[in-house]
Design a protein around this motif. Structure first.
Motif, PDB file in Angstrom:
ATOM      1  N   LEU A  31      78.959  30.088 -10.129  1.00 12.11           N
ATOM      2  CA  LEU A  31      78.555  28.844  -9.488  1.00 12.11           C
ATOM      3  C   LEU A  31      78.154  27.845 -10.565  1.00 12.11           C
ATOM      4  N   GLU A  32      78.793  26.674 -10.560  1.00 15.93           N
ATOM      5  CA  GLU A  32      78.463  25.631 -11.536  1.00 15.93           C
ATOM      6  C   GLU A  32      78.000  24.386 -10.800  1.00 15.93           C
ATOM      7  N   ILE A  33      76.883  23.814 -11.246  1.00 18.93           N
ATOM      8  CA  ILE A  33      76.318  22.596 -10.663  1.00 18.93           C
ATOM      9  C   ILE A  33      76.058  21.619 -11.800  1.00 18.93           C
ATOM     10  N   ILE A  34      76.761  20.480 -11.793  1.00 19.23           N
ATOM     11  CA  ILE A  34      76.602  19.488 -12.852  1.00 19.23           C
ATOM     12  C   ILE A  34      76.396  18.114 -12.211  1.00 19.23           C
ATOM     13  N   PRO A  35      75.689  17.205 -12.903  1.00 22.97           N
ATOM     14  CA  PRO A  35      75.405  15.890 -12.318  1.00 22.97           C
ATOM     15  C   PRO A  35      76.663  15.032 -12.234  1.00 22.97           C
ATOM     16  N   ALA A  36      76.767  14.265 -11.151  1.00 15.49           N
ATOM     17  CA  ALA A  36      77.878  13.331 -10.993  1.00 15.49           C
ATOM     18  C   ALA A  36      77.338  11.905 -11.203  1.00 15.49           C
ATOM     19  N   VAL A  43      79.798  20.462  -7.552  1.00 20.63           N
ATOM     20  CA  VAL A  43      79.596  21.910  -7.404  1.00 20.63           C
ATOM     21  C   VAL A  43      80.949  22.620  -7.448  1.00 20.63           C
ATOM     22  N   THR A  44      81.036  23.678  -8.250  1.00 17.54           N
ATOM     23  CA  THR A  44      82.225  24.535  -8.309  1.00 17.54           C
ATOM     24  C   THR A  44      81.784  25.958  -8.011  1.00 17.54           C
ATOM     25  N   TRP A  45      82.459  26.586  -7.077  1.00 11.17           N
ATOM     26  CA  TRP A  45      82.059  27.928  -6.622  1.00 11.17           C
ATOM     27  C   TRP A  45      83.272  28.851  -6.660  1.00 11.17           C
ATOM     28  N   ARG A  46      83.189  29.908  -7.485  1.00  7.30           N
ATOM     29  CA  ARG A  46      84.252  30.906  -7.607  1.00  7.30           C
ATOM     30  C   ARG A  46      83.722  32.249  -7.107  1.00  7.30           C
ATOM     31  N   LYS A  47      84.460  32.866  -6.205  1.00  6.43           N
ATOM     32  CA  LYS A  47      84.049  34.196  -5.753  1.00  6.43           C
ATOM     33  C   LYS A  47      85.220  35.162  -5.869  1.00  6.43           C
ATOM     34  N   PRO A  48      84.925  36.437  -6.180  1.00  5.80           N
ATOM     35  CA  PRO A  48      85.994  37.421  -6.416  1.00  5.80           C
ATOM     36  C   PRO A  48      86.827  37.680  -5.170  1.00  5.80           C
ATOM     37  N   GLN A  49      88.007  38.228  -5.400  1.00  8.85           N
ATOM     38  CA  GLN A  49      88.837  38.649  -4.274  1.00  8.85           C
ATOM     39  C   GLN A  49      88.631  40.138  -4.019  1.00  8.85           C
ATOM     40  N   VAL A  50      88.695  40.511  -2.769  1.00 11.99           N
ATOM     41  CA  VAL A  50      88.572  41.904  -2.349  1.00 11.99           C
ATOM     42  C   VAL A  50      89.727  42.196  -1.399  1.00 11.99           C
ATOM     43  N   ARG A  68      75.544  21.711   1.988  1.00 14.66           N
ATOM     44  CA  ARG A  68      74.969  22.832   1.247  1.00 14.66           C
ATOM     45  C   ARG A  68      76.012  23.888   0.904  1.00 14.66           C
ATOM     46  N   ARG A  69      77.159  23.869   1.595  1.00 14.82           N
ATOM     47  CA  ARG A  69      78.224  24.847   1.368  1.00 14.82           C
ATOM     48  C   ARG A  69      79.531  24.119   1.102  1.00 14.82           C
ATOM     49  N   GLY A  70      80.452  24.853   0.470  1.00 15.51           N
ATOM     50  CA  GLY A  70      81.766  24.300   0.201  1.00 15.51           C
ATOM     51  C   GLY A  70      82.730  24.543   1.348  1.00 15.51           C
ATOM     52  N   GLY A  71      83.934  23.972   1.212  1.00 18.70           N
ATOM     53  CA  GLY A  71      84.958  24.164   2.224  1.00 18.70           C
ATOM     54  C   GLY A  71      85.730  25.452   1.997  1.00 18.70           C
ATOM     55  N   THR A  72      86.901  25.541   2.606  1.00 19.33           N
ATOM     56  CA  THR A  72      87.741  26.733   2.470  1.00 19.33           C
ATOM     57  C   THR A  72      88.219  26.881   1.034  1.00 19.33           C
ATOM     58  N   PRO A  73      87.972  28.013   0.393  1.00 19.32           N
ATOM     59  CA  PRO A  73      88.377  28.155  -1.015  1.00 19.32           C
ATOM     60  C   PRO A  73      89.878  28.372  -1.154  1.00 19.32           C
ATOM     61  N   TYR A  80      88.751  33.098  -5.754  1.00 23.68           N
ATOM     62  CA  TYR A  80      88.821  32.049  -4.742  1.00 23.68           C
ATOM     63  C   TYR A  80      87.837  30.937  -5.122  1.00 23.68           C
ATOM     64  N   VAL A  81      88.355  29.714  -5.214  1.00 23.44           N
ATOM     65  CA  VAL A  81      87.588  28.597  -5.767  1.00 23.44           C
ATOM     66  C   VAL A  81      87.449  27.481  -4.734  1.00 23.44           C
ATOM     67  N   SER A  82      86.260  26.930  -4.643  1.00 23.42           N
ATOM     68  CA  SER A  82      86.021  25.730  -3.833  1.00 23.42           C
ATOM     69  C   SER A  82      85.161  24.774  -4.647  1.00 23.42           C
ATOM     70  N   GLY A  83      85.346  23.477  -4.427  1.00 25.00           N
ATOM     71  CA  GLY A  83      84.560  22.470  -5.126  1.00 25.00           C
ATOM     72  C   GLY A  83      84.190  21.344  -4.182  1.00 25.00           C
ATOM     73  N   TRP A  84      83.013  20.777  -4.370  1.00 26.25           N
ATOM     74  CA  TRP A  84      82.578  19.683  -3.509  1.00 26.25           C
ATOM     75  C   TRP A  84      81.484  18.858  -4.182  1.00 26.25           C
ATOM     76  N   ILE A  85      81.285  17.667  -3.649  1.00 25.37           N
ATOM     77  CA  ILE A  85      80.196  16.792  -4.091  1.00 25.37           C
ATOM     78  C   ILE A  85      79.066  16.887  -3.077  1.00 25.37           C
ATOM     79  N   THR A  86      77.861  17.146  -3.573  1.00 23.47           N
ATOM     80  CA  THR A  86      76.702  17.204  -2.689  1.00 23.47           C
ATOM     81  C   THR A  86      75.708  16.122  -3.075  1.00 23.47           C
ATOM     82  N   VAL A  87      74.988  15.624  -2.094  1.00 24.21           N
ATOM     83  CA  VAL A  87      73.959  14.603  -2.318  1.00 24.21           C
ATOM     84  C   VAL A  87      72.606  15.218  -1.980  1.00 24.21           C
TER      85      VAL A  87
END
Length: 340
Positions: A31-36, A43-50, A68-73, A80-87
């Motif tokens: 999980l990566e969170i960096i200022p925009a 926000v970038t969210w990578r989760k393993p595949q099973v 608070r959550r991302g969309g479909t990765p 599996y990767v999802s990315g989004w902008i949060t305020v």
């Protein structure tokens, strides 16, 4: 001691085949969170595949952020990767991040957080026992050191192919001095390619590298089965040289995992050193456990039935075929995946 190791090999191979046909357990989530800009965060969210689909864990941001959550990765070939902008209406470090359902898994999640543009990154490690944490506003070298050492230990202990290679070395090199030299050479070589590949000095496609890593285990298995006191192969004459050569390949495998996890830009040397220390620590833990269990089995006489009466005895042959069978399966599996 050798007969005890061969008995232990049979147990290990059985556990490997019963647990999974794959050579690696799950890679950690990331999980990566960096200022925009303004109060926005990338926000970038990578989760393993099973089993061909995304692992059922999810990153949840603090309550003051939306969404608070991302969309479909999407699947990028490894995770599996999802990315989004949060305020966030309040500073993001005033609330806790949480990895939903992490407590019911056996994997970890690495969190990389940058509090403001130009600031050093903060690295956190969330585990099933501690699936939530508050983001600190400042980076500490201690957090990088402890997080990446733990990740290194986790990776080597989950990498069954790397452990099986080390196990085959134990069977092939009974002399303690030569074994120390062989393991040292393996350590030095994979540390070199780990550093070079992670920092971008060398780059090779991972599918063929993973296939050749499996072949390296098959090579040692053949040596175990065909070992003959009257015919000295390169492995018997210079085990350290063979271990060094194959260690270069295994280092590329370690680097692939570390590249997926990511390195804190301001602490690359420290994170790289810590990850390598973790790998070596896990490797030594594995070797120590094998030797201790083998010693206990030998003392109790549990391995008397397969004790060797000559070089290349029944126990060693069975161990070699078991290792070779698993390595051959991995080789075919990885080769098919590469060409497919």
């Amino acid at each position: 001691m050798r007969s005890a190791l061969t008995a232990l090999c049979a147990c290990l191979i059985g556990l490997m085949l019963a647990g999974s046909a794959h050579s690696h357990a799950l890679e950690p989530g990331y999980l990566e969170i960096i200022p925009a800009e303004n109060d926005q965060w990338q926000v970038t969210w990578r989760k393993p595949q099973v089993s061909g689909k995304a692992m059922e864990i999810d990153a949840v941001l603090p309550a003051g952020c939306a969404p608070r959550r991302g969309g479909t990765p999407r699947f990028d070939g490894r995770a599996y990767v999802s990315g989004w902008i949060t305020v966030c209406e309040t500073p993001i470090w005033e609330g806790d991040i949480f990895i939903e359902k992490l407590q019911s898994t056996a994997t970890d999640v690495l969190v990389r957080f940058v509090s403001e543009p130009g600031a050093p990154a903060t690295t956190l490690r969330l585990t099933p026992d501690a699936p939530s944490a508050r983001l600190p506003a400042a980076q500490t070298s201690w957090s990088v050191l402890t997080s990446y050492i733990a990740l290194g230990v986790d990776h080597i202990l989950a990498g069954i192919d790397h452990l099986l290679f080390v196990f085959a070395l134990l069977l092939l090199v009974p002399d303690r001095r030569n074994l120390i030299w062989a393991i040292t050479a393996f350590t030095v070589s994979h540390s070199m390619t780990l550093a070079l590949a992670t920092t971008g000095w060398i780059s090779l496609p991972m599918p063929p590298v993973e296939a050749v890593i499996a072949l390296s285990i098959a090579f040692l298995a053949v040596e175990v089965v065909t070992k003959n006191a009257n015919r000295k192969t390169m492995m018997q004459r210079s085990p350290w040289l063979v271990a060094f050569a194959f260690g270069l390949l295994h280092g590329l495998g370690f680097a692939s995992a570390l590249q997926d996890i990511g390195l804190p830009h301001s602490e690359i040397p420290l994170a790289l050193l810590a990850f390598n220390i973790g790998i070596e620590t896990g490797q030594l833990m594995f070797v120590a456990c094998l030797l201790i269990v083998a010693f206990i089995l030998g003392k109790t006489g549990a391995t008397r039935a397969i004790s060797e009466t000559k070089v290349g005895g029944v126990g060693l042959t069975v161990a070699g075929y078991a290792i070779g069978s698993v390595a051959a399966f991995w080789t075919v599996e990885r080769t098919v995946a590469f060409f497919g």
